[in-house]
Scaffold this motif. Structure first.
Motif, PDB file in Angstrom:
ATOM      1  N   LEU A 199     -20.931   5.607 -26.871  1.00 47.19           N
ATOM      2  CA  LEU A 199     -19.857   5.522 -26.123  1.00 47.19           C
ATOM      3  C   LEU A 199     -20.102   3.529 -26.515  1.00 47.19           C
ATOM      4  CD1 LEU A 199     -20.479   7.222 -22.953  1.00 47.19           C
ATOM      5  CD2 LEU A 199     -18.431   7.280 -25.292  1.00 47.19           C
ATOM      6  N   ALA A 200     -21.267   3.000 -27.394  1.00 47.31           N
ATOM      7  CA  ALA A 200     -21.831   1.533 -27.178  1.00 47.31           C
ATOM      8  C   ALA A 200     -20.780   0.475 -28.237  1.00 47.31           C
ATOM      9  CB  ALA A 200     -22.944   1.217 -27.116  1.00 47.31           C
ATOM     10  N   GLY A 201     -19.676   0.495 -28.194  1.00 44.67           N
ATOM     11  CA  GLY A 201     -19.100   0.003 -28.785  1.00 44.67           C
ATOM     12  C   GLY A 201     -18.976  -1.150 -29.297  1.00 44.67           C
ATOM     13  N   GLU A 202     -19.797  -2.067 -28.168  1.00 43.94           N
ATOM     14  CA  GLU A 202     -20.541  -3.050 -28.224  1.00 43.94           C
ATOM     15  C   GLU A 202     -21.728  -3.298 -29.619  1.00 43.94           C
ATOM     16  OE1 GLU A 202     -22.537  -2.044 -25.378  1.00 43.94           O
ATOM     17  OE2 GLU A 202     -20.711  -1.799 -25.220  1.00 43.94           O
ATOM     18  N   LYS A 203     -22.457  -2.471 -29.947  1.00 46.53           N
ATOM     19  CA  LYS A 203     -23.364  -2.467 -31.056  1.00 46.53           C
ATOM     20  C   LYS A 203     -22.391  -2.221 -32.307  1.00 46.53           C
ATOM     21  CE  LYS A 203     -26.901  -0.268 -29.137  1.00 46.53           C
ATOM     22  NZ  LYS A 203     -28.132   1.086 -29.186  1.00 46.53           N
ATOM     23  N   LYS A 204     -23.333  -3.213 -33.411  1.00 46.57           N
ATOM     24  CA  LYS A 204     -23.291  -3.013 -34.562  1.00 46.57           C
ATOM     25  C   LYS A 204     -23.134  -2.153 -35.363  1.00 46.57           C
ATOM     26  CE  LYS A 204     -24.809  -5.791 -38.822  1.00 46.57           C
ATOM     27  NZ  LYS A 204     -25.918  -6.334 -38.869  1.00 46.57           N
ATOM     28  N   GLY A 205     -21.573  -2.189 -35.610  1.00 47.26           N
ATOM     29  CA  GLY A 205     -22.002  -0.769 -36.609  1.00 47.26           C
ATOM     30  C   GLY A 205     -21.048   0.301 -36.705  1.00 47.26           C
ATOM     31  N   HIS A 206     -20.899   0.245 -34.443  1.00 51.31           N
ATOM     32  CA  HIS A 206     -19.705   1.356 -34.052  1.00 51.31           C
ATOM     33  C   HIS A 206     -18.137   1.162 -34.266  1.00 51.31           C
ATOM     34  CE1 HIS A 206     -19.401   4.039 -31.100  1.00 51.31           C
ATOM     35  NE2 HIS A 206     -17.987   3.767 -31.090  1.00 51.31           N
ATOM     36  N   PHE A 207     -18.323   0.071 -35.240  1.00 50.96           N
ATOM     37  CA  PHE A 207     -16.272   0.057 -35.728  1.00 50.96           C
ATOM     38  C   PHE A 207     -16.167   0.484 -36.963  1.00 50.96           C
ATOM     39  CE2 PHE A 207     -15.886  -0.318 -30.981  1.00 50.96           C
ATOM     40  CZ  PHE A 207     -14.687   0.707 -31.505  1.00 50.96           C
ATOM     41  N   ARG A 208     -17.217   0.334 -38.277  1.00 52.81           N
ATOM     42  CA  ARG A 208     -17.555   0.155 -39.302  1.00 52.81           C
ATOM     43  C   ARG A 208     -17.411   2.153 -40.320  1.00 52.81           C
ATOM     44  NH1 ARG A 208     -23.823  -0.577 -41.107  1.00 52.81           N
ATOM     45  NH2 ARG A 208     -22.996  -2.434 -39.807  1.00 52.81           N
ATOM     46  N   ILE A 209     -16.715   0.712 -41.098  1.00 54.00           N
ATOM     47  CA  ILE A 209     -15.510   2.110 -41.484  1.00 54.00           C
ATOM     48  C   ILE A 209     -16.523   2.411 -43.284  1.00 54.00           C
ATOM     49  CG2 ILE A 209     -13.824   3.277 -42.883  1.00 54.00           C
ATOM     50  CD1 ILE A 209     -13.910   3.344 -39.993  1.00 54.00           C
ATOM     51  N   ARG A 210     -17.470   3.558 -42.615  1.00 53.55           N
ATOM     52  CA  ARG A 210     -18.363   3.566 -43.955  1.00 53.55           C
ATOM     53  C   ARG A 210     -17.513   4.828 -45.340  1.00 53.55           C
ATOM     54  NH1 ARG A 210     -21.466   3.408 -39.266  1.00 53.55           N
ATOM     55  NH2 ARG A 210     -23.057   1.693 -39.433  1.00 53.55           N
ATOM     56  N   HIS A 211     -16.325   4.741 -44.796  1.00 52.69           N
ATOM     57  CA  HIS A 211     -15.164   5.802 -46.139  1.00 52.69           C
ATOM     58  C   HIS A 211     -16.000   7.280 -46.025  1.00 52.69           C
ATOM     59  CE1 HIS A 211     -12.899   2.386 -46.508  1.00 52.69           C
ATOM     60  NE2 HIS A 211     -14.344   1.825 -46.854  1.00 52.69           N
ATOM     61  N   TYR A 212     -16.352   7.878 -45.209  1.00 54.09           N
ATOM     62  CA  TYR A 212     -17.619   9.546 -45.542  1.00 54.09           C
ATOM     63  C   TYR A 212     -16.368  10.177 -44.595  1.00 54.09           C
ATOM     64  CZ  TYR A 212     -21.654   6.678 -47.134  1.00 54.09           C
ATOM     65  OH  TYR A 212     -22.603   5.942 -47.608  1.00 54.09           O
ATOM     66  N   PHE A 213     -15.748  10.290 -43.632  1.00 54.43           N
ATOM     67  CA  PHE A 213     -15.571  10.358 -42.877  1.00 54.43           C
ATOM     68  C   PHE A 213     -13.554  10.643 -43.175  1.00 54.43           C
ATOM     69  CE2 PHE A 213     -18.935   9.548 -41.080  1.00 54.43           C
ATOM     70  CZ  PHE A 213     -19.747  10.901 -41.145  1.00 54.43           C
ATOM     71  N   ASP A 214     -13.241  11.985 -43.311  1.00 55.91           N
ATOM     72  CA  ASP A 214     -11.543  12.348 -42.689  1.00 55.91           C
ATOM     73  C   ASP A 214     -11.177  12.649 -41.898  1.00 55.91           C
ATOM     74  OD1 ASP A 214     -11.591  13.175 -45.620  1.00 55.91           O
ATOM     75  OD2 ASP A 214     -12.901  15.385 -44.930  1.00 55.91           O
TER      76      ASP A 214
END
Length: 344
Positions: free
Chosen positions: A86-101
């Motif tokens: 649940l740590a939205g402040e961590k680097k990468g939490h909201f990074r879109i890697r395009h692996y997910f539908d």
């Protein structure tokens, strides 16, 4: 529905277990994917599981539940991101890697951010469901109350303090709190539990293990699922970790050091020498109790214990409307990364 429960790290077991139970109780078929490096920790060895990606290809899944960041794009099935914290402040939490539908979010704070990203990328969908790891908060919050009583009695203590730092070298408090934890233990009314992330540097694990071996009212816990320790503890000591939010959602006080969140609604300090007075202050006064309401409402407003059900039902409904993807289109770079990770 045929489902893969996809585990790259051992923290995935506790997140996926409620989904597994719901699938099992409602006639769905499932298989665990367990990376070789964590197979010794896998707690459901009597259930169908594999470490072979080829076997997953042959399984022909309808959906893949993933609490991590990567999943093979060439596997059949709706690729579902269910998150590992649940740590939205961590680097990468909201990074879109395009692996997910499909992204299944924990609460409005996450849903809003991912919907904004959806409007940019236009290649995934977002549904808010809550987070299955916390279903026990709604179904059996007192599950370990007897164990708590027995621990307090055994150590003649009055309060249980949980120290659970992050593993990230830039964010962890572990190097700075060794002597402070030792001093804190001089108060024999405190029983101190140490619960470290599985990716923590082994040198710090050894230092704190030695400390626990030296001091009777310090216990180094090795059980993989942290939920029990959250439920039985009175206060959490940490830094920048998802476990902070999991503890706050139990309506109990948190103390952190040098947390990087933009929205700190708990006791945070940059002075490691203040650990003892901060513990006393938060145990006796709980000065941030009112601020926790924001966390309840925005990070995880679901206290009914049915997030796993919502996740499975959301996936089944999504597949009914959109069908099952045979694979996912990715850039050459992303395909190369996946092929490298999963040795294809």
């Amino acid at each position: 529905m045929r489902c893969i429960l996809f585990c790259q790290n051992n923290y995935a077991f506790g997140i996926l277990e409620p989904i597994k139970t719901y699938l099992e109780n409602n006639g769905h078929d499932y298989i665990w994917y367990v990376n070789d490096k964590i197979s010794a920790d896998f707690p459901f060895k009597n259930e169908k599981n594999t470490s072979s990606i080829t076997e997953l290809e042959n399984y022909k899944s309808d959906a893949i539940f993933v609490p991590g960041n990567e999943v093979p794009h060439y596997l059949r099935g709706l690729k579902v991101q269910i998150f590992h914290g649940l740590a939205g402040e961590k680097k990468g939490h909201f990074r879109i890697r395009h692996y997910f539908d499909l992204y299944l979010t924990q609460g409005p704070y996450f849903t809003e951010r991912f919907n904004k990203l959806k409007s940019v990328h236009k290649d995934f969908d977002v549904i808010e469901t809550g987070w299955p790891k916390l279903d026990i908060y709604g179904t059996d919050k007192s599950a370990f109350e007897q164990e708590r009583k027995e621990l307090l009695q055994k150590y003649n203590a009055k309060k249980i303090l949980l120290y659970a730092p992050t593993f990230s070298p830039k964010l962890t408090s572990a190097p700075f709190l060794v002597e402070q934890i030792k001093s804190l233990s001089e108060n024999k009314e405190y029983l101190i539990l140490l619960k470290f992330h599985p990716l923590m540097d082994v040198s710090w694990i050894q230092i704190y293990t030695d400390l626990a071996n030296e001091i009777p009212n310090i216990i180094f816990e090795t059980e993989k699922n942290i939920i029990k320790f959250l439920l039985i503890s009175d206060v959490l000591i940490s830094d920048t970790s998802s476990v902070i939010y999991e503890f706050l959602l139990l309506d109990k006080p948190v103390i952190t050091f040098n947390n990087i969140s933009d929205n700190i609604l708990w006791q945070n300090s940059s002075d490691y020498t203040e650990l003892i007075p901060l513990v006393e202050k938060n145990l006796n006064e709980d000065p941030y109790s009112k601020e926790r309401k924001f966390i309840f409402e925005n990070y995880h407003p679901y206290n009914d214990g049915e997030s796993a059900k919502r996740m499975v039902d959301a996936v089944a409904d999504y597949i009914k409307k959109n069908g099952v993807p045979e694979k996912r289109k990715l850039s050459i770079l992303r395909r190369f990364k996946i092929n490298s990770i999963f040795k294809k």
